[in-house]
Design a protein around this motif. Structure first.
Motif, PDB file in Angstrom:
ATOM      1  N   VAL A   1       0.851  -1.185   0.000  1.00 34.73           N
ATOM      2  CA  VAL A   1       0.000   0.000   0.000  1.00 34.73           C
ATOM      3  C   VAL A   1       0.893   1.244   0.000  1.00 34.73           C
ATOM      4  O   VAL A   1       1.970   1.228   0.590  1.00 34.73           O
ATOM      5  CB  VAL A   1      -0.970  -0.013   1.207  1.00 34.73           C
ATOM      6  N   ILE A   2       0.457   2.284  -0.683  1.00 34.23           N
ATOM      7  CA  ILE A   2       1.267   3.490  -0.819  1.00 34.23           C
ATOM      8  C   ILE A   2       0.514   4.689  -0.248  1.00 34.23           C
ATOM      9  O   ILE A   2      -0.665   4.894  -0.544  1.00 34.23           O
ATOM     10  CB  ILE A   2       1.630   3.750  -2.292  1.00 34.23           C
ATOM     11  N   TYR A   3       1.239   5.466   0.544  1.00 38.74           N
ATOM     12  CA  TYR A   3       0.742   6.753   1.003  1.00 38.74           C
ATOM     13  C   TYR A   3       1.272   7.812   0.049  1.00 38.74           C
ATOM     14  O   TYR A   3       2.485   7.938  -0.137  1.00 38.74           O
ATOM     15  CB  TYR A   3       1.205   7.044   2.432  1.00 38.74           C
ATOM     16  N   VAL A   4       0.388   8.575  -0.547  1.00 37.71           N
ATOM     17  CA  VAL A   4       0.760   9.615  -1.502  1.00 37.71           C
ATOM     18  C   VAL A   4       0.898  10.933  -0.745  1.00 37.71           C
ATOM     19  O   VAL A   4      -0.085  11.460  -0.220  1.00 37.71           O
ATOM     20  CB  VAL A   4      -0.281   9.734  -2.636  1.00 37.71           C
ATOM     21  N   ALA A   5       2.124  11.457  -0.723  1.00 35.52           N
ATOM     22  CA  ALA A   5       2.421  12.666   0.047  1.00 35.52           C
ATOM     23  C   ALA A   5       2.857  13.825  -0.846  1.00 35.52           C
ATOM     24  O   ALA A   5       3.540  14.730  -0.399  1.00 35.52           O
ATOM     25  CB  ALA A   5       3.506  12.360   1.076  1.00 35.52           C
ATOM     26  N   THR A   6       2.448  13.791  -2.089  1.00 34.29           N
ATOM     27  CA  THR A   6       2.810  14.865  -3.015  1.00 34.29           C
ATOM     28  C   THR A   6       1.949  16.103  -2.763  1.00 34.29           C
ATOM     29  O   THR A   6       0.895  16.013  -2.122  1.00 34.29           O
ATOM     30  CB  THR A   6       2.586  14.426  -4.477  1.00 34.29           C
ATOM     31  N   PRO A   7       2.358  17.252  -3.304  1.00 33.48           N
ATOM     32  CA  PRO A   7       1.482  18.424  -3.254  1.00 33.48           C
ATOM     33  C   PRO A   7       0.166  18.132  -3.998  1.00 33.48           C
ATOM     34  O   PRO A   7       0.120  17.284  -4.897  1.00 33.48           O
ATOM     35  CB  PRO A   7       2.292  19.507  -3.971  1.00 33.48           C
ATOM     36  N   HIS A   8      -0.868  18.841  -3.639  1.00 38.01           N
ATOM     37  CA  HIS A   8      -2.201  18.580  -4.181  1.00 38.01           C
ATOM     38  C   HIS A   8      -2.268  18.524  -5.712  1.00 38.01           C
ATOM     39  O   HIS A   8      -2.946  17.640  -6.248  1.00 38.01           O
ATOM     40  CB  HIS A   8      -3.215  19.591  -3.640  1.00 38.01           C
ATOM     41  N   PRO A   9      -1.592  19.397  -6.457  1.00 40.48           N
ATOM     42  CA  PRO A   9      -1.711  19.328  -7.919  1.00 40.48           C
ATOM     43  C   PRO A   9      -1.207  18.010  -8.524  1.00 40.48           C
ATOM     44  O   PRO A   9      -1.636  17.627  -9.601  1.00 40.48           O
ATOM     45  CB  PRO A   9      -0.865  20.504  -8.420  1.00 40.48           C
ATOM     46  N   GLN A  10      -0.322  17.302  -7.822  1.00 35.63           N
ATOM     47  CA  GLN A  10       0.208  16.025  -8.320  1.00 35.63           C
ATOM     48  C   GLN A  10      -0.513  14.821  -7.723  1.00 35.63           C
ATOM     49  O   GLN A  10      -0.285  13.693  -8.154  1.00 35.63           O
ATOM     50  CB  GLN A  10       1.700  15.916  -7.984  1.00 35.63           C
ATOM     51  N   HIS A  11      -1.334  15.059  -6.751  1.00 34.67           N
ATOM     52  CA  HIS A  11      -1.910  13.972  -5.962  1.00 34.67           C
ATOM     53  C   HIS A  11      -2.740  12.993  -6.797  1.00 34.67           C
ATOM     54  O   HIS A  11      -2.581  11.783  -6.664  1.00 34.67           O
ATOM     55  CB  HIS A  11      -2.749  14.553  -4.822  1.00 34.67           C
ATOM     56  N   ALA A  12      -3.613  13.485  -7.626  1.00 37.31           N
ATOM     57  CA  ALA A  12      -4.504  12.589  -8.377  1.00 37.31           C
ATOM     58  C   ALA A  12      -3.724  11.664  -9.303  1.00 37.31           C
ATOM     59  O   ALA A  12      -3.983  10.454  -9.344  1.00 37.31           O
ATOM     60  CB  ALA A  12      -5.527  13.395  -9.172  1.00 37.31           C
ATOM     61  N   ALA A  13      -2.766  12.199 -10.033  1.00 37.11           N
ATOM     62  CA  ALA A  13      -1.989  11.371 -10.960  1.00 37.11           C
ATOM     63  C   ALA A  13      -1.177  10.315 -10.209  1.00 37.11           C
ATOM     64  O   ALA A  13      -1.097   9.154 -10.640  1.00 37.11           O
ATOM     65  CB  ALA A  13      -1.068  12.241 -11.811  1.00 37.11           C
ATOM     66  N   CYS A  14      -0.603  10.699  -9.086  1.00 34.52           N
ATOM     67  CA  CYS A  14       0.192   9.738  -8.315  1.00 34.52           C
ATOM     68  C   CYS A  14      -0.694   8.686  -7.649  1.00 34.52           C
ATOM     69  O   CYS A  14      -0.338   7.508  -7.595  1.00 34.52           O
ATOM     70  CB  CYS A  14       1.037  10.476  -7.284  1.00 34.52           C
ATOM     71  N   ALA A  15      -1.839   9.093  -7.147  1.00 38.77           N
ATOM     72  CA  ALA A  15      -2.775   8.131  -6.552  1.00 38.77           C
ATOM     73  C   ALA A  15      -3.256   7.142  -7.609  1.00 38.77           C
ATOM     74  O   ALA A  15      -3.341   5.938  -7.354  1.00 38.77           O
ATOM     75  CB  ALA A  15      -3.953   8.863  -5.922  1.00 38.77           C
ATOM     76  N   ARG A  16      -3.541   7.635  -8.807  1.00 38.27           N
ATOM     77  CA  ARG A  16      -3.963   6.750  -9.898  1.00 38.27           C
ATOM     78  C   ARG A  16      -2.858   5.741 -10.232  1.00 38.27           C
ATOM     79  O   ARG A  16      -3.119   4.553 -10.420  1.00 38.27           O
ATOM     80  CB  ARG A  16      -4.337   7.543 -11.138  1.00 38.27           C
TER      81      ARG A  16
END
Length: 92
Positions: free
Chosen positions: A66-81
């Motif tokens: 499982v991955i916790y996505v800790a990027t800034p909000h503008p990158q969050h959706a792409a990294c979560a996907r």
């Protein structure tokens, strides 16, 4: 089953979340960053065994459940996907 966490990004929020995971007894098995140097520094500071120099490498690590996505909000959706498409959303 013990979940093996991956931390995607190495900023302040990632530091706090990693500390909380470890305090609660969870296993953090890898970190991924946009640069290998940043991933190496974060891994050394938090006792994480594997450091990846890209988010993609973290998402394909077979030792991460499982991955916790800790990027800034503008990158969050792409990294979560990316993490979801790699199946890194919990135990299978």
């Amino acid at each position: 089953m013990t979940l093996r966490w991956g931390i995607l990004a190495t900023g302040w929020i990632a530091e706090l979340f990693t500390a909380d995971l470890k305090l609660a007894g969870h296993m953090v098995s890898a970190v991924g960053s946009r640069s290998q140097a940043s991933a190496d520094r974060f891994a050394a500071a938090h006792g994480i065994p594997r450091a990846h120099g890209s988010y993609e490498a973290l998402c394909t690590d077979p030792e991460v459940d499982v991955i916790y996505v800790a990027t800034p909000h503008p990158q969050h959706a792409a990294c979560a996907r990316m993490a979801l498409e790699a199946g890194k959303h919990g135990p299978r």
